[in-house]
Write an enzyme that holds these catalytic residues in place. Sequence first.
Site, short mmCIF file in Angstrom:
data_model
loop_
_atom_site.label_atom_id
_atom_site.label_comp_id
_atom_site.label_asym_id
_atom_site.label_seq_id
_atom_site.Cartn_x
_atom_site.Cartn_y
_atom_site.Cartn_z
CG HIS A 53 -8.69 26.58 -2.70
ND1 HIS A 53 -9.55 26.72 -1.64
CD2 HIS A 53 -8.45 27.83 -3.17
CE1 HIS A 53 -9.83 28.00 -1.47
NE2 HIS A 53 -9.19 28.70 -2.39
CE1 TYR A 101 -17.54 30.56 -7.68
CE2 TYR A 101 -18.25 31.74 -9.65
CZ TYR A 101 -18.19 30.59 -8.90
OH TYR A 101 -18.79 29.45 -9.37
NE ARG A 105 -9.96 33.07 -7.66
CZ ARG A 105 -10.64 32.08 -7.11
NH1 ARG A 105 -10.19 31.51 -5.99
NH2 ARG A 105 -11.76 31.65 -7.65
CD GLU A 115 -10.06 24.22 -5.82
OE1 GLU A 115 -9.70 23.16 -5.26
OE2 GLU A 115 -10.88 25.02 -5.33
CE1 TYR A 225 -16.68 23.96 -3.21
CE2 TYR A 225 -16.98 23.08 -5.41
CZ TYR A 225 -16.31 23.92 -4.55
OH TYR A 225 -15.30 24.71 -5.00
#
Length: 250
Positions: A53, A101, A105, A115, A225
């Site tokens: 990301h 989460y 992955r 990230e 977000y």
Amino acid sequence: MYTTDVVNLFLSANNSKTMSKDLPYEVRRAQEINHLFGPKDNEDSYDVIFDLHNTTSNMGCTLILEDSRNDFLIQMFHYIKTSLAPLPCYVYLIEHPSLKYATTRSIAKYPVGIEVGPQPQGVLRADILDQMRKMIKHALDFIQNFNEGEEFPPCAIEVYKIMEKVDYPRNENGDIAAIIHPNLQDQDWKPLHPGDPVFLTLDGQIIPLGGDGTVYPVFVNEAAYYEKREAFAKTTKLTLNAESIRSSLH
């Protein structure tokens, strides 16, 4: 109307649903990916998945760790951090009892989140791409060295463990009523003390950090977000240790 949070698409409950055209597209794709690379929580699942990301936040090079007791990943992250030096590389530990989460992955035995930022949405930046490539290269080098029988001695890494997510102040209609204060903008990973400015209302009032301890903000003002009602996340800094590891094949 059925909606699905993308970070929870790979929950076991979704993966076990019967395939149907009536399921949301995202859930069906998650099932297909789980079938290709999993199944999740099974010995036949892929060993490692890199989840790549970029972010609009000033996160620099960031590795995302989900398990503080995983010696293999701690060793890998230590190798990547050491190889990147003097370029900083941070480790974000998302191990939390109430924050779950289940991203792509999470299918793998050893999930790795990456990230890199800051990068505005829709913008291509050569430096960000270069940093991402270097992180992946060092990760693959580590795996190759491990597979060839190299022993990695005990190590320790500094990580930032999530404490809680902080939403923007909102009015009675649920609309954002304040923005990130200039003193906090782009200050990811920097210490934030009680009383420090955090938000600024549109009429100029400062909203400070509460509580009684220093925290380290991450994903500050991340554009993606806003819809998740997250202005930033509070973390605490700690050290993780890993035992020596060596492939059992050698």
